[in-house]
Design an enzyme around this catalytic site. Structure first.
Site, PDB file in Angstrom:
ATOM      1  N   HIS A  53       0.856  -1.178   0.000  1.00 32.36           N
ATOM      2  CA  HIS A  53       0.000   0.000   0.000  1.00 32.36           C
ATOM      3  C   HIS A  53       0.889   1.224   0.000  1.00 32.36           C
ATOM      4  CE1 HIS A  53      -3.903  -1.849   0.321  1.00 32.36           C
ATOM      5  NE2 HIS A  53      -3.561  -2.543   1.403  1.00 32.36           N
TER       6      HIS A  53
ATOM      7  N   CYS B 171      -0.197   2.877  -4.422  1.00 31.57           N
ATOM      8  CA  CYS B 171      -0.889   4.112  -4.747  1.00 31.57           C
ATOM      9  C   CYS B 171      -0.027   5.311  -4.382  1.00 31.57           C
ATOM     10  CB  CYS B 171      -2.225   4.197  -3.999  1.00 31.57           C
ATOM     11  SG  CYS B 171      -3.493   3.120  -4.695  1.00 31.57           S
TER      12      CYS B 171
END
Length: 614
Positions: A436, A479
């Site tokens: 992440h 991301c």
């Protein structure tokens, strides 16, 4: 007095002879009107149009006169001298304008595109279909298509001549001059298009081949062939030169084996036929092979020399394979030349370097750490990315190490270990981080963010001298922006669930020789399939696998951008796309000079699988 008007001849005059729609005016000399129309056409033609006109006229005007022509008026004068253009002889010019898709200029001659089309269908065309086909291909090529074809053409054209080639038409002329491309043998075009997915271009070429085969079956020619047949007698002709029609191999209904040999020889390109003849003449094709070919063709086998000339290697067991090897060798030489012209990092050691893959699948919240985020979901599908990265970096010649579900401290410690390792015998370093992320950061499995720049700073040349001057490659699947609420779908996003993310900070270290390839641009999410892996890693692996030994790394990443951009995520009634963002301080190009033979993982996602809808 009426103004200048361009008028067609009457219907009666059209029926009387070969249609030639002249220019007439009841108050002004028709010849003046004709020349005025030519001048108007010249004023409206672009440089590209003029280049196309010159190309179509190569069968009618000597090359040196075309090269010296400064504009279309010079071309028109040459056509007049050849008897192909006049105030009552406009068919040739109208066909030229029609072929270069300048229907607007036909109006200056009082013609309509439908009239030209009808005359062509009636067999009145005067241009060589061979050149018309090449022009059609030229008009459909993109600049990228041409660059690929020019690169492949290095196998047929000398380096000096290739440097002056700046468009497809000049490339076709160079191939013609080297006898690699002729009106009855366009096989080289198929070879130049092998690396491109352009079925429309291949259809244009195949349609032309079908047309010349059809004309070849009518050995005496026909008015419907479109291009005039050669004269039946040897009387000097004053018309335009006409190429010999294509002649298919003579087939014998009583000997199917002979037919197979004849068709096979006809399918061979000039280079293959010449090589075969050279080998036969030199006695290096096995005698049984030559005799068998002659026997089934109903001919006497040629006499075999008692001793083959010195200096020739062993006879090739497979002529096609020999030609293919020669082509690959020439392509390798061209790539080597390009690498010499552009500065390149050294990339020939084996192993090439250390590749570290960090694969964070599971996440937890550590209440003891104030910056540990809550509710980061597990990254299902990331193991597919890990396996594919292991495959491709092994193939690229790296020593691969993986780390699974490591915390932020373990991630920092890992790069400390890389810093103090000895990279003296390696060419580069690569790191792949699957986790992440947020703007400029990636998360450890304890949901604590780590600055990407801080990780890169650990292996700067001042801290890791053995990597000084060597490329340091980062591939970040995470991301770089705000989170999106996941739906019930196969698609997930690799974003942290932190509200109020700070502004995007600079992530490129202030030193040369770094490449950071992000899966998405700053501020946006990065998509991942639970079953097929992430869009970015999927296409990165596919492209490196297909092109890793043929193109430099930055060019490959541009291709990855294109491929990822084709995918669409549909969420909440909207459609979303993703664009990777490679950023670099590289000083040289990166060419992977060799690839290992490595077994692919069981599932390597294909283009169709990354478009899974949300």
């Amino acid at each position: 007095m009426k103004g200048l008007i361009l008028q067609k001849n009457s219907t009666e005059s059209k029926m009387a002879a070969l249609p030639s729609y002249g220019l007439a005016n009841d108050a002004i000399d028709p010849n003046f009107n004709f020349r005025r129309a030519l001048k108007d056409i010249d004023d409206d033609l672009t440089s590209s149009d003029i280049a196309s006109l010159k190309f179509l006229c190569r069968d009618f005007i000597p090359a040196f006169k075309l090269e010296n022509a400064k504009g279309s008026l010079d071309v028109f004068r040459q056509l007049e001298n050849k008897g192909l253009l006049g105030s009552n002889n406009l068919m040739f010019l109208t066909e030229l304008l029609y072929r270069i898709q300048r229907a607007d200029l036909l109006r200056k001659l009082a013609w309509h595109p439908d009239q030209v089309s009808r005359e062509i269908e009636r067999g009145r065309a005067q241009l060589n279909p061979f050149r018309v086909m090449l022009l059609e291909v030229s008009e459909e090529l993109t600049s990228r298509d041409f660059d690929d074809m020019k690169f492949m053409a290095a196998a047929y054209i000398s380096r000096n001549k290739l440097e002056s080639v700046d468009n497809f038409l000049s490339l076709a002329i160079a191939l013609e001059q080297g006898m690699k491309l002729t009106s009855d043998n366009v096989h080289v075009l198929h070879e130049l298009l092998q690396t491109q997915e352009r079925p429309d271009l291949k259809d244009i070429i195949q349609n032309y081949e079908a047309s010349i085969s059809s004309r070849g079956r009518n050995s005496k020619g026909s008015p419907d062939d479109g291009f005039p047949p050669p004269p039946m007698d040897k009387t000097p002709q004053h018309g335009p030169p006409v190429p010999e029609p294509f002649q298919p191999p003579q087939l014998r209904p009583d000997n199917q084996e002979a037919n197979l040999v004849a068709m096979t020889q006809n399918m061979m390109g000039p280079a293959q036929q010449g090589y075969q003849q050279m080998m036969q003449q030199a006695g290096r094709v096995p005698g049984s092979q030559v005799q068998q070919t002659a026997r089934v063709a109903g001919q006497q086998p040629p006499e075999q020399p008692q001793e083959p000339p010195a200096g020739l290697g062993p006879a090739p067991a497979d002529l096609q394979a020999t030609i293919q090897r020669e082509l690959e060798l020439r392509l390798q030489e061209e790539r080597a030349r390009q690498r010499e012209e552009m500065p390149c990092y050294r990339m020939d050691r084996n192993p090439r370097g250390l590749a570290v893959i960090v694969n964070n699948l599971q996440f937890f919240h550590d209440p003891r750490l104030p910056n540990s985020r809550q509710r980061l979901e597990n990254r299902e599908g990331t193991n597919v990315d890990r396996d594919n990265l292991i495959f491709i970096f092994n193939k690229l010649g790296f020593e691969v190490e993986t780390r699974e579900n490591i915390t932020h401290n373990q991630l920092i410690d890992l790069f400390n270990q890389v810093r103090y390792a000895d990279h003296s015998n390696f060419d580069c370093f690569a790191a792949c981080i699957l986790s992440h992320g947020s703007q400029g950061q990636v998360y450890g499995s304890d949901s604590v963010p780590v600055s990407i720049r801080d990780l890169a700073e650990e292996i700067k040349s001042t801290k890791c001298p053995s990597l000084g001057g060597k490329p340091k490659l980062f591939f970040i699947q995470a991301c770089q922006g705000r989170d999106e609420q996941p739906g019930i779908s196969d698609i997930r996003v690799d974003a942290g669930q932190a509200p109020g993310l700070e502004g995007f900070q600079e992530t490129i270290p202030n030193e040369a020789d770094f490449l950071l390839s992000y899966s998405t641009i700053p501020g946006y999410v990065s998509y991942r399939s639970k079953t097929q892996g992430s869009w970015f890693i999927t296409k990165l692996v596919e492209t490196l696998d297909n092109m890793g030994d043929r193109h430099d790394l930055l060019s490959i990443l541009i291709k990855v951008n294109e491929e990822v951009g084709k995918a669409i995520a549909r969420k909440g009634g909207g459609e979303f796309k993703q664009s990777p963002a490679p950023v670099a301080t590289l000083r040289k190009k990166i060419f992977f000079s060799f690839l290992r033979d490595t077994r692919k993982p069981q599932v390597v996602p294909r283009a169709s699988t990354v478009n899974t809808a949300v």
